[in-house]
Scaffold this active site. Structure first.
Site, PDB file in Angstrom:
ATOM      1  N   ASN A  58     -13.175  -2.786   2.845  1.00  0.00           N
ATOM      2  CA  ASN A  58     -14.236  -1.777   2.847  1.00  0.00           C
ATOM      3  C   ASN A  58     -15.096  -1.898   1.588  1.00  0.00           C
ATOM      4  O   ASN A  58     -14.571  -2.097   0.496  1.00  0.00           O
ATOM      5  CB  ASN A  58     -13.612  -0.379   2.899  1.00  0.00           C
ATOM      6  CG  ASN A  58     -12.774  -0.160   4.137  1.00  0.00           C
ATOM      7  OD1 ASN A  58     -13.112  -0.635   5.213  1.00  0.00           O
ATOM      8  ND2 ASN A  58     -11.662   0.551   3.993  1.00  0.00           N
ATOM      9  N   ASP A  75       0.855  -1.191   0.000  1.00  0.00           N
ATOM     10  CA  ASP A  75       0.000   0.000   0.000  1.00  0.00           C
ATOM     11  C   ASP A  75       0.888   1.237   0.000  1.00  0.00           C
ATOM     12  O   ASP A  75       1.855   1.330   0.769  1.00  0.00           O
ATOM     13  CB  ASP A  75      -0.910  -0.011   1.232  1.00  0.00           C
ATOM     14  CG  ASP A  75      -2.013   1.039   1.158  1.00  0.00           C
ATOM     15  OD1 ASP A  75      -1.699   2.240   0.957  1.00  0.00           O
ATOM     16  OD2 ASP A  75      -3.182   0.681   1.325  1.00  0.00           O
ATOM     17  N   ILE A  76       0.551   2.190  -0.864  1.00  0.00           N
ATOM     18  CA  ILE A  76       1.377   3.398  -1.022  1.00  0.00           C
ATOM     19  C   ILE A  76       1.257   4.325   0.188  1.00  0.00           C
ATOM     20  O   ILE A  76       2.142   5.151   0.441  1.00  0.00           O
ATOM     21  CB  ILE A  76       0.983   4.130  -2.328  1.00  0.00           C
ATOM     22  CG1 ILE A  76       2.122   4.965  -2.873  1.00  0.00           C
ATOM     23  CG2 ILE A  76      -0.271   4.974  -2.144  1.00  0.00           C
ATOM     24  CD1 ILE A  76       1.864   5.483  -4.290  1.00  0.00           C
ATOM     25  N   VAL A 126     -12.289   4.016  -0.687  1.00  0.00           N
ATOM     26  CA  VAL A 126     -11.900   5.137  -1.550  1.00  0.00           C
ATOM     27  C   VAL A 126     -11.671   4.620  -2.975  1.00  0.00           C
ATOM     28  O   VAL A 126     -12.166   5.189  -3.947  1.00  0.00           O
ATOM     29  CB  VAL A 126     -10.637   5.845  -1.002  1.00  0.00           C
ATOM     30  CG1 VAL A 126     -10.146   6.904  -1.975  1.00  0.00           C
ATOM     31  CG2 VAL A 126     -10.941   6.456   0.370  1.00  0.00           C
ATOM     32  N   HIS A 143     -10.608  -4.737  -2.629  1.00  0.00           N
ATOM     33  CA  HIS A 143      -9.266  -4.976  -2.109  1.00  0.00           C
ATOM     34  C   HIS A 143      -9.328  -5.340  -0.632  1.00  0.00           C
ATOM     35  O   HIS A 143     -10.220  -4.905   0.085  1.00  0.00           O
ATOM     36  CB  HIS A 143      -8.350  -3.762  -2.310  1.00  0.00           C
ATOM     37  CG  HIS A 143      -8.919  -2.474  -1.787  1.00  0.00           C
ATOM     38  ND1 HIS A 143      -9.846  -1.741  -2.476  1.00  0.00           N
ATOM     39  CD2 HIS A 143      -8.693  -1.798  -0.641  1.00  0.00           C
ATOM     40  CE1 HIS A 143     -10.168  -0.659  -1.783  1.00  0.00           C
ATOM     41  NE2 HIS A 143      -9.486  -0.677  -0.656  1.00  0.00           N
ATOM     42  N   PHE A 144      -8.379  -6.149  -0.233  1.00  0.00           N
ATOM     43  CA  PHE A 144      -8.214  -6.542   1.166  1.00  0.00           C
ATOM     44  C   PHE A 144      -6.942  -5.879   1.684  1.00  0.00           C
ATOM     45  O   PHE A 144      -5.882  -6.026   1.089  1.00  0.00           O
ATOM     46  CB  PHE A 144      -8.056  -8.061   1.290  1.00  0.00           C
ATOM     47  CG  PHE A 144      -9.289  -8.828   0.896  1.00  0.00           C
ATOM     48  CD1 PHE A 144      -9.532  -9.112  -0.442  1.00  0.00           C
ATOM     49  CD2 PHE A 144     -10.193  -9.253   1.842  1.00  0.00           C
ATOM     50  CE1 PHE A 144     -10.669  -9.809  -0.817  1.00  0.00           C
ATOM     51  CE2 PHE A 144     -11.330  -9.942   1.477  1.00  0.00           C
ATOM     52  CZ  PHE A 144     -11.566 -10.215   0.144  1.00  0.00           C
TER      53      PHE A 144
HETATM   54  P1  5GP Z   1      -9.685   2.048   0.780  1.00  0.00           P
HETATM   55  O1  5GP Z   1      -9.837   3.260   1.648  1.00  0.00           O
HETATM   56  O2  5GP Z   1     -10.335   2.211  -0.560  1.00  0.00           O
HETATM   57  O3  5GP Z   1     -10.094   0.785   1.487  1.00  0.00           O
HETATM   58  O4  5GP Z   1      -8.123   1.911   0.561  1.00  0.00           O
HETATM   59  C1  5GP Z   1      -7.462   2.239  -0.615  1.00  0.00           C
HETATM   60  C2  5GP Z   1      -5.973   2.047  -0.362  1.00  0.00           C
HETATM   61  O5  5GP Z   1      -5.311   2.091  -1.594  1.00  0.00           O
HETATM   62  C3  5GP Z   1      -5.361   3.141   0.527  1.00  0.00           C
HETATM   63  O6  5GP Z   1      -4.780   2.527   1.665  1.00  0.00           O
HETATM   64  C4  5GP Z   1      -4.319   3.788  -0.381  1.00  0.00           C
HETATM   65  O7  5GP Z   1      -3.137   4.134   0.300  1.00  0.00           O
HETATM   66  C5  5GP Z   1      -4.069   2.727  -1.435  1.00  0.00           C
HETATM   67  N1  5GP Z   1      -3.702   3.256  -2.739  1.00  0.00           N
HETATM   68  C6  5GP Z   1      -4.388   4.199  -3.445  1.00  0.00           C
HETATM   69  N2  5GP Z   1      -3.772   4.440  -4.613  1.00  0.00           N
HETATM   70  C7  5GP Z   1      -2.681   3.628  -4.649  1.00  0.00           C
HETATM   71  C8  5GP Z   1      -1.640   3.439  -5.622  1.00  0.00           C
HETATM   72  O8  5GP Z   1      -1.588   4.055  -6.685  1.00  0.00           O
HETATM   73  N3  5GP Z   1      -0.687   2.514  -5.314  1.00  0.00           N
HETATM   74  C9  5GP Z   1      -0.712   1.798  -4.160  1.00  0.00           C
HETATM   75  N4  5GP Z   1       0.271   0.918  -3.960  1.00  0.00           N
HETATM   76  N5  5GP Z   1      -1.673   1.948  -3.225  1.00  0.00           N
HETATM   77  C10 5GP Z   1      -2.648   2.869  -3.465  1.00  0.00           C
END
Ligand code: 5GP
Ligand code: ZN
Length: 141
Positions: free
Chosen positions: A90, A34-35, A98, A103-104
């Protein structure tokens, strides 16, 4: 046939069009760092195909994707020295989603890491749980 959303960042990651630090690749799933990690070693596991939420996924495909969780979790523990981990998934904006591609999150946990969430356990008024149970069993059998 693959399912893809041309505007989806995780579809682009799955296709290799956006770089990521991949840790696992299978025909139906991939995992990467995760970034924006909640803790060092925070991983994301995704289906290669685009689905917005879990309820949209074919069960067999979900089974293939989630079958990667045990080995990913073992690797997270080994690499980070975590003493536990959260698996977070989520669905929908209200839940905190978001990126609208299933995704997990695999989030390593350690004593004193300061992570956590509100868990305000409630209590059913008399009869309410039984009513809900009837509604569930009418749908699920
Ligand atoms: P959500 O809030 O949708 O459950 O989590 C989305 C996750 O995706 C976040 O933790 C965010 O840091 C990660 N994320 C978003 N864009 C990127 C990306 O371009 N690369 C990576 N490696 N992670 C991402
Ligand atoms: Zn996608």
């Amino acid at each position: 046939m693959s399912i893809r959303d041309p505007n989806c960042v995780f579809c682009k990651i799955a296709a290799g069009e956006i770089p990521s630090l991949r840790v696992l690749d299978t025909p139906s799933a991939m995992a990467f760092l995760d970034i924006g990690p909640l803790a060092e070693g925070h991983l994301l596991l995704i289906p290669r195909n685009h689905y917005r939420t879990i309820d949209q996924m074919p069960p067999d495909e979900l089974t293939e994707v989630t079958s990667c969780l045990p080995s990913l979790a073992r690797a997270v523990v080994k690499v980070t020295g975590a003493t536990g981990y959260n698996i977070l998934q989520n669905n929908g904006r209200i839940s905190g989603q978001v990126v609208e591609h299933v995704h997990f999150h695999i989030i390593p946990r350690k004593e004193g890491d300061g992570l956590g969430y509100r868990w305000n356990a409630g209590k059913y008024p008399p009869g309410r749980a039984e009513t809900l149970h009837r509604e569930f069993t009418a749908i699920l059998g």
